[in-house]
Structures are given as structure tokens and as C-alpha cells.
Write a protein that holds these residues in place. Structure first.
Motif, PDB file in Angstrom:
ATOM      1  N   ASN A   5      -5.565 -13.130   2.122  1.00  0.00           N
ATOM      2  CA  ASN A   5      -6.708 -13.675   2.849  1.00  0.00           C
ATOM      3  C   ASN A   5      -6.406 -13.630   4.341  1.00  0.00           C
ATOM      4  O   ASN A   5      -6.422 -14.628   5.035  1.00  0.00           O
ATOM      5  N   ARG A   6      -6.036 -12.444   4.813  1.00  0.00           N
ATOM      6  CA  ARG A   6      -5.629 -12.301   6.202  1.00  0.00           C
ATOM      7  C   ARG A   6      -6.832 -12.288   7.137  1.00  0.00           C
ATOM      8  O   ARG A   6      -7.932 -11.914   6.758  1.00  0.00           O
ATOM      9  N   GLN A   7      -6.570 -12.702   8.375  1.00  0.00           N
ATOM     10  CA  GLN A   7      -7.577 -12.631   9.425  1.00  0.00           C
ATOM     11  C   GLN A   7      -7.268 -11.416  10.285  1.00  0.00           C
ATOM     12  O   GLN A   7      -6.225 -11.351  10.933  1.00  0.00           O
ATOM     13  N   VAL A   8      -8.150 -10.417  10.287  1.00  0.00           N
ATOM     14  CA  VAL A   8      -7.918  -9.191  11.025  1.00  0.00           C
ATOM     15  C   VAL A   8      -8.755  -9.198  12.289  1.00  0.00           C
ATOM     16  O   VAL A   8      -9.954  -9.465  12.255  1.00  0.00           O
ATOM     17  N   SER A   9      -8.115  -8.946  13.432  1.00  0.00           N
ATOM     18  CA  SER A   9      -8.826  -8.898  14.695  1.00  0.00           C
ATOM     19  C   SER A   9      -9.791  -7.725  14.691  1.00  0.00           C
ATOM     20  O   SER A   9      -9.461  -6.645  14.198  1.00  0.00           O
ATOM     21  N   PRO A  10     -10.999  -7.918  15.220  1.00  0.00           N
ATOM     22  CA  PRO A  10     -11.946  -6.816  15.252  1.00  0.00           C
ATOM     23  C   PRO A  10     -11.491  -5.680  16.156  1.00  0.00           C
ATOM     24  O   PRO A  10     -12.000  -4.572  16.053  1.00  0.00           O
ATOM     25  N   LYS A  11     -10.533  -5.938  17.046  1.00  0.00           N
ATOM     26  CA  LYS A  11     -10.055  -4.900  17.944  1.00  0.00           C
ATOM     27  C   LYS A  11      -8.980  -4.070  17.257  1.00  0.00           C
ATOM     28  O   LYS A  11      -7.855  -4.503  17.062  1.00  0.00           O
ATOM     29  N   GLU A  12      -9.334  -2.879  16.838  1.00  0.00           N
ATOM     30  CA  GLU A  12      -8.396  -1.909  16.271  1.00  0.00           C
ATOM     31  C   GLU A  12      -7.717  -2.435  15.015  1.00  0.00           C
ATOM     32  O   GLU A  12      -6.584  -2.066  14.722  1.00  0.00           O
ATOM     33  N   ASP A  13      -8.400  -3.284  14.251  1.00  0.00           N
ATOM     34  CA  ASP A  13      -7.845  -3.805  13.002  1.00  0.00           C
ATOM     35  C   ASP A  13      -6.466  -4.442  13.208  1.00  0.00           C
ATOM     36  O   ASP A  13      -5.595  -4.336  12.347  1.00  0.00           O
ATOM     37  N   TYR A  14      -6.282  -5.085  14.322  1.00  0.00           N
ATOM     38  CA  TYR A  14      -4.989  -5.702  14.627  1.00  0.00           C
ATOM     39  C   TYR A  14      -4.843  -7.012  13.874  1.00  0.00           C
ATOM     40  O   TYR A  14      -5.730  -7.865  13.920  1.00  0.00           O
ATOM     41  N   GLU A 144       1.700 -14.496   7.996  1.00  0.00           N
ATOM     42  CA  GLU A 144       1.021 -13.509   8.828  1.00  0.00           C
ATOM     43  C   GLU A 144       0.198 -12.537   7.994  1.00  0.00           C
ATOM     44  O   GLU A 144      -0.861 -12.076   8.426  1.00  0.00           O
ATOM     45  N   SER A 145       0.672 -12.209   6.806  1.00  0.00           N
ATOM     46  CA  SER A 145      -0.053 -11.267   5.950  1.00  0.00           C
ATOM     47  C   SER A 145      -1.192 -11.941   5.193  1.00  0.00           C
ATOM     48  O   SER A 145      -1.951 -11.275   4.479  1.00  0.00           O
ATOM     49  N   GLY A 146      -1.308 -13.262   5.323  1.00  0.00           N
ATOM     50  CA  GLY A 146      -2.373 -13.979   4.641  1.00  0.00           C
ATOM     51  C   GLY A 146      -2.050 -14.360   3.215  1.00  0.00           C
ATOM     52  O   GLY A 146      -2.919 -14.841   2.481  1.00  0.00           O
ATOM     53  N   GLU A 147      -0.798 -14.187   2.804  1.00  0.00           N
ATOM     54  CA  GLU A 147      -0.407 -14.485   1.430  1.00  0.00           C
ATOM     55  C   GLU A 147       0.136 -15.898   1.268  1.00  0.00           C
ATOM     56  O   GLU A 147       0.291 -16.383   0.155  1.00  0.00           O
ATOM     57  N   SER A 148       0.442 -16.567   2.375  1.00  0.00           N
ATOM     58  CA  SER A 148       0.796 -17.987   2.338  1.00  0.00           C
ATOM     59  C   SER A 148      -0.397 -18.790   2.828  1.00  0.00           C
ATOM     60  O   SER A 148      -1.027 -18.443   3.834  1.00  0.00           O
ATOM     61  N   VAL A 188       1.145  -3.666   4.351  1.00  0.00           N
ATOM     62  CA  VAL A 188       0.306  -4.831   4.068  1.00  0.00           C
ATOM     63  C   VAL A 188      -1.173  -4.450   4.053  1.00  0.00           C
ATOM     64  O   VAL A 188      -1.946  -4.932   3.221  1.00  0.00           O
ATOM     65  N   LEU A 189      -1.559  -3.567   4.951  1.00  0.00           N
ATOM     66  CA  LEU A 189      -2.958  -3.167   5.055  1.00  0.00           C
ATOM     67  C   LEU A 189      -3.371  -2.123   4.026  1.00  0.00           C
ATOM     68  O   LEU A 189      -4.557  -1.878   3.824  1.00  0.00           O
ATOM     69  N   ASP A 190      -2.390  -1.493   3.382  1.00  0.00           N
ATOM     70  CA  ASP A 190      -2.690  -0.412   2.438  1.00  0.00           C
ATOM     71  C   ASP A 190      -3.302  -0.989   1.161  1.00  0.00           C
ATOM     72  O   ASP A 190      -2.698  -1.830   0.487  1.00  0.00           O
ATOM     73  N   SER A 191      -4.490  -0.535   0.808  1.00  0.00           N
ATOM     74  CA  SER A 191      -5.159  -1.023  -0.404  1.00  0.00           C
ATOM     75  C   SER A 191      -4.631  -0.366  -1.666  1.00  0.00           C
ATOM     76  O   SER A 191      -4.897  -0.828  -2.775  1.00  0.00           O
ATOM     77  N   ASN A 192      -3.858   0.699  -1.507  1.00  0.00           N
ATOM     78  CA  ASN A 192      -3.260   1.386  -2.652  1.00  0.00           C
ATOM     79  C   ASN A 192      -1.852   0.832  -2.869  1.00  0.00           C
ATOM     80  O   ASN A 192      -0.960   1.021  -2.047  1.00  0.00           O
TER      81      ASN A 192
END
Length: 428
Positions: A5-14, A144-148, A188-192
């Protein structure tokens, strides 16, 4: 199924990192900032968000010209709007002294950001103390990855919070996957999931095949290096001396001096990061062991070297437990780094230990035992209470809290005051 459940910045998927605030503060107070950390951990992406101009020392099209210019006139590489990012500065170590000299002359703030994934063997003339603020960046923590969930804050615990009650939305399969995947943003961002799990393997292969010599120009045997890394992985979360690392290698081990050089290269490349021993004043004359505990910067590297997969870890809980301890150490380091704190381990001659001791600059401290399952919690709590009683509180102060860090579901406070906290509930 992963629960992210990460929060991704709209700027360049940061993906926002805990180091962001520290970098922003350092740029306001120091002439330059150095961000050091393992390859692919996100140093450049973070630095780029604050940089007004950039130069990439490993750009294949420009590297030969940049390196030649750095030898003749390093100050020319520093020219540009500030903050100026100099990525992988260690390719031309003389840039360090050029940056320091520039800061001394201008007395400015936030002039340069230096990023690097290796410490050069050729040391700069000057340390940079007072001019270049050091920041350590690691791979992404579970927070940071949204897993905690972040329901249990280390800051709050240090400040006296005692009401701990939460449930982790993370099970043993999730921990196994997170361990093998690692905390590299691309993974972390890889859906595969299959390609995400390959990141650690590719990291090791890339470093051994190319970066092993690039870091300092020293030719090293790739077969020996891989063998030493595997031995390191087999001894993760232990106090194994270098003699044990060498003996554990397959085939005829190299000399002690060679093993020491290879291990030093791994540390300078931010691949390994041992946990130093904590040496407090005790009530008794019990001798404290000073050997470091062996760790990789990300436990996924150890998993890859051991050929571990999420499925294999669930069938080998001894290895799973050692890797989980290393995962906890990584996350604690990330959380404490944002507060300028440090993490140590404790073991004395009687066998009493704490897998981690977290400390803050003002002297506050807290011991942490790592136990994956419910069965180890009682033993871990006893160790923590005994350690708290053994430390001389008149000199060290009383511990801010006692914590058993687990892979279980519930965070709670025991009747004896010991906190039981799932890693997937922890936050800075």
C-alpha cells in the motif's frame, strides 16, 4: 498475494524515502552532501529531485572525457547551477578534494550532492568533515515499500509511548517473498513477481562480472569472490571470523590476506555491512564480545547466493530465521539513520545476547531480540529483561523499551513490559 500500500509521488513515479528529509536538511546546513549506498538503491533518483544540474561520471558516452577533465581540471566538472549532482563521484576521487575546496572558498550551502556506490581505495587528501555531510542510503525498508503498516513508531517508543496494540496485514509467505525480492525500488515496483525476484541474482552477477574491478582497478578472481560471498551468506547473522569464512569456501581457500582484501572490497562496495558490537558499562565484570555480526546490506543478496526461494525458505526455517534477523537489522538501520541513530548487537561471555541494540545520539538506547514465531517470544523476553538488569543504568541510563521483533501477527505489550512487535508494524 503481496500486500503493498505504497504512496507513489506523481512526479516520475518516485517512491518517497526516509532519507528525503535528511537530505533536505543537510543541503540547508552543509556546503555539500554525500549519499553513499549500494547500487540500484535509489541514490541517483533521490538526489535528482533536489539537483539543479547533473553530471554522471559513468555515462558511457561522456565518461572518458569526464575522467580526463577530472585529471586536468576537476573544478570544471563542478561548474553548473547548484545544487549540482555528481553521480558516482568515486570514479574520479580527486573530485572530493575539489568539492571541499570549492565549499571552503564560497562558504555556500547546498552546493553539491555526491552519490556513490563504492568507497575508493585511493583516499582524498581531506576528510570533508564540516564541509561534506555524509548520508547513508540503503535499500527500501518495509515501511518505505508500503508493506509495513507503520502502526508502531520507534520515535514514539523512545519518547515513552507504551500503548502498543495493532495487527500486521503480513504473513509468513509475504516475509519469505520480501526477503528474496529485496528492497531495490525497481524490484518493489515490479508487478511481475518472477522478475522482481531476479533483481538480487542480477545484482550479484553484474557486480562480479564488471564492477568488481571498476571500483578500484584491482584485479580479483571472480570465482574466489563468488565463493567468499556464498560463505558470507552461509554465516549471515553470526559472528563468524574471517578464518571461518575462508574455511567454509568450496575448494582450496586463498590466503588470509586475500580473503581479508576481498571482504574489505565487499564492504567498500556497500554489498556487506557488518553489525558492530555494543560495549556498555555493566554492573558486573562480565566481558563483552567485540566481534561484528555478518550481514549483507540487503538480505536478498544472501538468499540469492544460497539459492533460496520463497518456497525453499518455508521448508528451511533455520535459514529463514537467520535471513529474517538480517531483514530486521536492515529495517532498523533505515529507521535509525533518519534520526542519526545507530544499531549494534550485544553478546557477552556468558552467552547473554541481544540481536540488536538501537541507540540515539542523546544516549537513549533499547535492546531488541528477533524471534520469528510465537515459541521464541518468551525466551527473547527473558534475555531482554536480564540484559536490562545487567547494564549499569547509572552510566548508560535505563532502556527506553524492550522489544521482541517478530514475524507474527499481533503487536502488544506483555505484563512484564516487554513489547512484542511484528516487523510489518514497525516504522521510524
Amino acid at each position: 498475494m503481496r500486500k503493498i500500500n505504497r504512496q507513489v509521488s506523481p512526479k516520475e513515479d518516485y517512491i518517497p524515502r526516509l532519507i528525503d528529509d535528511a537530505l533536505e536538511r543537510a543541503l540547508k546546513t552543509s556546503g555539500a552532501v554525500q549519499i553513499k549506498g549500494p547500487k540500484w538503491c535509489g541514490k541517483t533518483a533521490t538526489a535528482e529531485r533536489y539537483a539543479a544540474s547533473r553530471v554522471y561520471m559513468q555515462d558511457p558516452d561522456q565518461a572518458p572525457s569526464l575522467l580526463a577533465l577530472a585529471e586536468i581540471k576537476p573544478s570544471a566538472i563542478l561548474e553548473g547551477p547548484t545544487p549540482r549532482l555528481i553521480d558516482e563521484w568515486q570514479e574520479a576521487p580527486q573530485l572530493w578534494d575539489a568539492v571541499r575546496y570549492s565549499v571552503d572558498r564560497t562558504h555556500g550551502r547546498g552546493l553539491y550532492i555526491l552519490t556513490g556506490s563504492a568507497t575508493p581505495k585511493r583516499k582524498p587528501r581531506h576528510s570533508g568533515v564540516g564541509r561534506i555531510a555524509p548520508l547513508q542510503m540503503r535499500t527500501m525498508s518495509l515501511f518505505e515499500s508500503g508493506e509495513s503498516s507503520g502502526a508502531v513508531s520507534l520515535s514514539s517508543l523512545f519518547d515513552g509511548e507504551s500503548d502498543v496494540a495493532s495487527m500486521a496485514n503480513f504473513d509468513i509467505d509475504d516475509y519469505a517473498f520480501a526477503l528474496c525480492r529485496g528492497g531495490w525500488p525497481e524490484a518493489v515496483l515490479d508487478s511481475n513477481e518472477e522478475t522482481a525476484l531476479m533483481q538480487a541474482v542480477l545484482y550479484i552477477d553484474e557486480w562480479i562480472s564488471s564492477s568488481i574491478e571498476d571500483m578500484d582497478g584491482v584485479r580479483r578472481n571472480p570465482t574466489w569472490m563468488r565463493s567468499i560471498m556464498r560463505s558470507y551468506a552461509r554465516n549471515i547473522s553470526s559472528e563468524a571470523p574471517l578464518t571461518t569464512i575462508a574455511t567454509d569456501m568450496q575448494g582450496e581457500p586463498p590466503s588470509d590476506a586475500t580473503v581479508a582484501d576481498y571482504v574489505d572490497a565487499l564492504a567498500r562496495a556497500c554489498i556487506t555491512e557488518d553489525l558492530e558490537a555494543w560495549n556498555p558499562r555493566l554492573r558486573s565484570k562480565t566481558a563483552v564480545r567485540t566481534s561484528p555480526t555478518r550481514h549483507f546490506t540487503d538480505p536478498a543478496l544472501a538468499a540469492a547466493l544460497l539459492g533460496a526461494t520463497p518456497q525453499k525458505l518455508r521448508q528451511d526455517f533455520a535459514t529463514f530465521g537467520l535471513l529474517f534477523e538480517s531483514l530486521c537489522v536492515r529495517d532498523l538501520r533505515v529507521y535509525l539513520e533518519s534520526k542519526r541513530g545507530k544499531v549494534f548487537h550485544y553478546r557477552d561471555k556468558t552467552g547473554l545476547e541481544a540481536d540488536a541494540v538501537v541507540t540515539l545520539p542523546d544516549g537513549r538506547w533499547a535492546p531488541v531480540e528477533v524471534k520469528m514465531g510465537h515459541r521464541g517470544i518468551e525466551e527473547g523476553a527473558k534475555h531482554l529483561l536480564k540484559l536490562a538488569d545487567r547494564v549499569d543504568s547509572a552510566h548508560e541510563g535505563k532502556p527506553s523499551f524492550l522489544m521482541v521483533l517478530t514475524a507474527t501477527e499481533a503487536a502488544y505489550r506483555r505484563e512484564d513490559g516487554v513489547l512484542v512487535v511484528p516487523l510489518a508494524c514497525l516504522a521510524p
